[in-house]
Design a protein around this motif. Structure first.
Motif, mmCIF file in Angstrom:
data_model
loop_
_atom_site.group_PDB
_atom_site.id
_atom_site.type_symbol
_atom_site.label_atom_id
_atom_site.label_comp_id
_atom_site.label_asym_id
_atom_site.label_seq_id
_atom_site.Cartn_x
_atom_site.Cartn_y
_atom_site.Cartn_z
ATOM 1 N N MET A 179 52.618 37.627 76.897
ATOM 2 C CA MET A 179 51.555 36.791 76.328
ATOM 3 C C MET A 179 51.910 36.371 74.910
ATOM 4 S SD MET A 179 48.006 38.657 77.433
ATOM 5 C CE MET A 179 47.693 39.222 79.094
ATOM 6 N N LEU A 180 52.424 37.314 74.126
ATOM 7 C CA LEU A 180 52.840 36.998 72.767
ATOM 8 C C LEU A 180 54.014 36.031 72.762
ATOM 9 C CD1 LEU A 180 52.728 40.365 70.771
ATOM 10 C CD2 LEU A 180 51.283 38.361 70.461
ATOM 11 N N ARG A 181 54.949 36.238 73.686
ATOM 12 C CA ARG A 181 56.162 35.415 73.727
ATOM 13 C C ARG A 181 55.807 33.943 73.967
ATOM 14 N NH1 ARG A 181 58.692 37.854 77.811
ATOM 15 N NH2 ARG A 181 59.377 39.509 76.410
ATOM 16 N N VAL A 182 54.986 33.693 74.975
ATOM 17 C CA VAL A 182 54.632 32.302 75.252
ATOM 18 C C VAL A 182 53.676 31.769 74.191
ATOM 19 C CG1 VAL A 182 55.035 32.558 77.724
ATOM 20 C CG2 VAL A 182 52.742 32.966 76.805
ATOM 21 N N GLY A 183 52.882 32.675 73.603
ATOM 22 C CA GLY A 183 51.981 32.249 72.537
ATOM 23 C C GLY A 183 52.732 31.740 71.327
ATOM 24 N N ARG A 184 53.829 32.416 70.982
ATOM 25 C CA ARG A 184 54.628 31.993 69.830
ATOM 26 C C ARG A 184 55.288 30.640 70.071
ATOM 27 N NH1 ARG A 184 55.952 37.830 69.466
ATOM 28 N NH2 ARG A 184 54.927 38.602 67.573
ATOM 29 N N LEU A 185 55.475 30.289 71.345
ATOM 30 C CA LEU A 185 56.066 28.993 71.680
ATOM 31 C C LEU A 185 55.011 27.897 71.768
ATOM 32 C CD1 LEU A 185 58.556 30.164 74.462
ATOM 33 C CD2 LEU A 185 59.121 29.505 72.115
ATOM 34 N N GLY A 186 53.750 28.278 71.543
ATOM 35 C CA GLY A 186 52.681 27.301 71.652
ATOM 36 C C GLY A 186 52.312 26.983 73.080
ATOM 37 N N ARG A 243 45.788 33.692 65.934
ATOM 38 C CA ARG A 243 46.484 34.629 65.048
ATOM 39 C C ARG A 243 47.960 34.295 64.894
ATOM 40 N NH1 ARG A 243 42.076 36.268 66.772
ATOM 41 N NH2 ARG A 243 40.774 37.794 65.654
ATOM 42 N N LEU A 244 48.505 33.589 65.892
ATOM 43 C CA LEU A 244 49.901 33.159 65.800
ATOM 44 C C LEU A 244 50.031 31.774 65.166
ATOM 45 C CD1 LEU A 244 51.155 34.280 69.329
ATOM 46 C CD2 LEU A 244 51.629 35.403 67.143
ATOM 47 N N HIS A 245 48.888 31.145 64.876
ATOM 48 C CA HIS A 245 48.874 29.783 64.327
ATOM 49 C C HIS A 245 49.587 28.813 65.267
ATOM 50 C CE1 HIS A 245 47.360 31.675 60.701
ATOM 51 N NE2 HIS A 245 48.422 32.462 60.668
ATOM 52 N N ARG A 246 49.287 28.974 66.552
ATOM 53 C CA ARG A 246 49.872 28.107 67.568
ATOM 54 C C ARG A 246 48.755 27.576 68.464
ATOM 55 N NH1 ARG A 246 53.478 29.021 64.636
ATOM 56 N NH2 ARG A 246 55.653 29.553 65.092
#
Length: 300
Positions: A179-186, A243-246
């Motif tokens: 979830m974090l991985r794809v979140g960081r990619l927007g 929180r990831l600004h994405r």
């Protein structure tokens, strides 16, 4: 809560929950031994081979409690007929093996087994507690049989607890990492409609709940390991993105998920509004009651 010092044997100790629980129990003064499928290294490891249904009763002769966590990861691979069978057999056969050895009376007087909120299946907006009936999905059937496999221990009078765990929020592993991985990619938008309820729990609270189950043998039967406030999946995705600004806007289509995940896509999109009724009745205090607090601690 105070508790006498125990020797606790853990299967699946190399996993996310097993590793964190081992460290916490040792910090609390308990002695922890790991059941491993390779050659044991040191006094804190002992052998077993669930695939061959091998577990010598002498391995558990001086153990007070067994925490059984081992099993093939549900979301680790695309679901093929072969992997679906591995998911079932690794859980059902492993639990049956441990339960039969515990039932023999050689040592352990307490059994705590992993379980999953997948027991409830896809239930829409229905509020689900430990008293709710099982669902009708493949995973619900697996979890039902998984818990039933502990019957030999129950029949022998051993107190057995089943920890029905939701999605564990942790950066060390588990479902939250992708979830974090794809979140960081927007790309961390909602899954399909995103309206499905997602039962979640922080790793700290999982460890705290398991510790309570280890130390209090009066707790038997299913116990939902979930936060008191489940959220819809789109809310979780939005809060991660914030929180990831994405951005977390574009949904993942159901059809695309089925191509990537096989039948597991239907399980991943299931709605389960699970409440931790038993934990609340026991006075368990969640460190993270709302998802925003848990995400604030996880995402700096």
């Amino acid at each position: 809560m105070t508790s006498r010092r125990q020797r606790v044997a853990i299967t699946g100790a190399s996993g996310l929950i097993g590793g964190a629980l081992s460290s916490s129990l040792e910090a609390d003064g308990h002695e922890v031994v790991h059941l491993v499928r390779r050659e044991p290294k040191g006094d804190h490891e002992r052998p077993w081979d669930p695939s061959r249904r091998q577990l010598d009763s002498a391995v558990l002769a001086d153990v007070d409690t067994v925490v059984h966590l081992a099993g093939a990861g549900v979301g680790d691979r695309r679901w093929t007929p072969t992997y679906k069978m591995l998911i079932r057999t690794s859980r059902v056969h492993g639990t049956d093996l441990v339960a039969r050895v515990v039932a023999a009376g050689a040592g352990p007087t307490r059994l705590v087994t992993a379980s999953a909120v997948g027991f409830y299946g896809d239930r829409g907006d229905e509020v689900l507690t430990e008293a709710s009936a099982p669902g009708r999905s493949y995973l619900a059937g697996v979890v039902r049989d998984w818990e039933a496999a502990a019957a030999p221990a129950r029949a022998a009078g051993v107190p057995v607890a089943h920890a029905r765990t939701g999605i564990v929020l942790a950066t060390q592993g588990g479902a939250f990492v992708p979830m974090l991985r794809v979140g960081r990619l927007g790309l961390g938008g909602p899954l399909a409609s995103g309206r499905q309820w997602t039962p979640w729990i922080s790793l700290d609270d999982v460890v705290g709940a398991y510790t309570r189950l280890v130390e209090d043998a009066s707790i038997v039967g299913p116990v939902n390991l979930a936060a008191p406030h489940p959220v819809r999946q789109r809310h979780l995705a939005r809060e991660i993105g914030r929180r990831l600004h994405r951005p977390a806007i574009v949904p993942a289509p159901r059809a695309a998920m089925r191509v990537a995940l096989g039948q597991f896509a239907d399980e991943a999109l299931a709605s389960a509004r699970v409440l931790p009724q038993r934990l609340q009745e026991l006075g368990f205090e969640h460190r993270h009651r709302v998802v925003e607090d848990a995400l604030d601690d996880l995402i700096a």
